[in-house]
Design a protein around this motif. Structure first.
Motif, PDB file in Angstrom:
ATOM      1  N   GLY A   1      57.277  35.223  59.221  1.00 24.89           N
ATOM      2  CA  GLY A   1      57.956  35.728  60.406  1.00 24.89           C
ATOM      3  C   GLY A   1      59.420  36.029  60.190  1.00 24.89           C
ATOM      4  O   GLY A   1      59.973  36.955  60.794  1.00 24.89           O
TER       5      GLY A   1
ATOM      6  N   ARG B   1      48.078  38.826  66.310  1.00 26.92           N
ATOM      7  CA  ARG B   1      48.800  37.782  65.601  1.00 26.92           C
ATOM      8  C   ARG B   1      48.184  37.606  64.220  1.00 26.92           C
ATOM      9  O   ARG B   1      46.990  37.372  64.087  1.00 26.92           O
ATOM     10  CB  ARG B   1      48.729  36.445  66.370  1.00 26.92           C
ATOM     11  N   ARG B   2      48.996  37.749  63.185  1.00 24.26           N
ATOM     12  CA  ARG B   2      48.529  37.598  61.820  1.00 24.26           C
ATOM     13  C   ARG B   2      49.366  36.511  61.158  1.00 24.26           C
ATOM     14  O   ARG B   2      50.498  36.750  60.740  1.00 24.26           O
ATOM     15  CB  ARG B   2      48.647  38.918  61.054  1.00 24.26           C
ATOM     16  N   GLU B   3      48.826  35.333  61.091  1.00 22.94           N
ATOM     17  CA  GLU B   3      49.539  34.205  60.493  1.00 22.94           C
ATOM     18  C   GLU B   3      49.141  34.072  59.024  1.00 22.94           C
ATOM     19  O   GLU B   3      47.966  34.215  58.681  1.00 22.94           O
ATOM     20  CB  GLU B   3      49.189  32.902  61.231  1.00 22.94           C
TER      21      GLU B   3
ATOM     22  N   GLY C   1      52.605  42.100  64.522  1.00 22.75           N
ATOM     23  CA  GLY C   1      51.716  40.963  64.711  1.00 22.75           C
ATOM     24  C   GLY C   1      52.025  39.758  63.849  1.00 22.75           C
ATOM     25  O   GLY C   1      51.254  38.790  63.850  1.00 22.75           O
ATOM     26  N   CYS C   2      53.146  39.796  63.132  1.00 24.10           N
ATOM     27  CA  CYS C   2      53.495  38.708  62.209  1.00 24.10           C
ATOM     28  C   CYS C   2      54.512  37.744  62.810  1.00 24.10           C
ATOM     29  O   CYS C   2      55.216  37.050  62.072  1.00 24.10           O
ATOM     30  CB  CYS C   2      54.023  39.286  60.904  1.00 24.10           C
ATOM     31  N   ALA C   3      54.591  37.695  64.144  1.00 25.16           N
ATOM     32  CA  ALA C   3      55.536  36.808  64.834  1.00 25.16           C
ATOM     33  C   ALA C   3      56.944  36.963  64.286  1.00 25.16           C
ATOM     34  O   ALA C   3      57.584  35.983  63.876  1.00 25.16           O
ATOM     35  CB  ALA C   3      55.072  35.359  64.737  1.00 25.16           C
TER      36      ALA C   3
END
Length: 305
Positions: free
Chosen positions: A115, A260-262, A182-184
């Protein structure tokens, strides 16, 4: 000023991009993706590549080395495609060379990055109004365990209409289709870290790297130094008024339903093999962080890639 090399061999066209860049070998033993001054996007795309690439380095982000490539139109004789022959002949003189990152892996829109790094990239894209880092066309590569930013010809769009540049100073930056939304992304942390790095000196160094040949006279800006000064003023004002575009980014990031892609792991993914070309000077950066080569320079030097 950009380092200057001379193209000695035309290797092959790269047909993925609309400008038909070509792979060339130069007299410094480097191999470069050459973007042509005579292409449809024109010299302003090359100007944007140089200035934004320099600012990316200032922000600690990885970008390939850039050089000015002196092109002899006689090299066109070895290319059978008439369209490419015409393009090479129209690009005699100085063109932009981007260090060829042999073995680089394309960024996939499903990939997750840290992030903090995502925030820094989005912050830079917003400052420079990058219109070309969407999930459809991320313009990022994994190389030597680091994420590299490429293809910045669609930044600094204000330069295409200097008479309307004032309106671009406070223009919001839409990240709804950004490859990293989507990677915060930690946009406020990025702002705290990066805003102070974009000094007048950093901006002046960035524009000083642009060759005079790529800065032809324009109405009210009839000398290269005046065009450089206009770029510095524009970016200084956009930086000073950044709350106008930061607020829009925060609003988008706060919307429900964003993907969201963590990161699934903290180290290198299993599919990304350690490069046999990596240097022995210390451990490489984590694949999700901005990587740098030995002695503080960016990985992928022009002479050996």
């Amino acid at each position: 000023m950009l380092p200057r090399v001379t193209a000695i061999r035309y290797v092959t066209p790269l047909r993925e991009g609309g400008s038909l860049p070509g792979l060339m070998e130069a007299d410094n033993l480097g191999t470069y993706v050459v973007k042509y001054a005579g292409a449809g996007q024109g010299r302003k795309a090359l100007v944007a590549e140089v200035i934004t690439g320099s600012l990316a380095r200032t922000c600690g982000l990885a970008v390939p080395d850039l050089v000015a490539v002196d092109l002899d139109p006689a090299l066109a004789g070895g290319e059978p495609d008439q369209e490419i022959q015409d393009l090479l002949r129209a690009s005699a003189g100085l063109n932009l060379g981007v260090d060829f990152l042999s073995g680089a892996v394309d960024f996939d829109a499903a990939s997750a990055v840290d992030g903090a790094l995502a925030g820094r990239i989005i912050w830079l894209d917003a400052l420079t109004s990058n219109a070309d880092r969407s999930w459809r066309n991320p313009n990022m590569l994994f190389w030597r365990d680091a994420l590299y930013l490429i293809d910045h010809g669609a930044t600094l769009t204000y330069q295409h209409r200097w008479e309307a540049a004032d309106a671009a100073v406070s223009r919001r930056y839409d990240i709804s289709d950004h490859a990293l939304v989507g990677c915060a992304p930690l946009i406020d942390a990025a702002d705290a870290d990066l805003a102070g790095l974009i000094t007048t000196e950093a901006l002046e160094a960035a524009v000083a790297a642009v060759p005079d040949d790529w800065l032809p006279p324009e109405p009210g800006l009839d000398r290269p130094d005046l065009i450089r000064q206009a770029h510095v003023r524009q970016l200084t004002r956009r930086l000073a008024g950044r709350e106008s575009w930061l607020s829009g980014i925060r609003e988008t990031l706060g919307r429900p339903g964003l993907p969201r892609r963590e990161p699934a792991r903290t180290g290198r993914p299993s599919w990304l093999a350690r490069s046999p070309r990596r240097t022995a000077d210390g451990d490489p950066a984590d694949w999700g962080a901005a990587g740098r080569g030995p002695a503080g320079g960016p990985a992928g030097g022009g002479a050996g890639s």
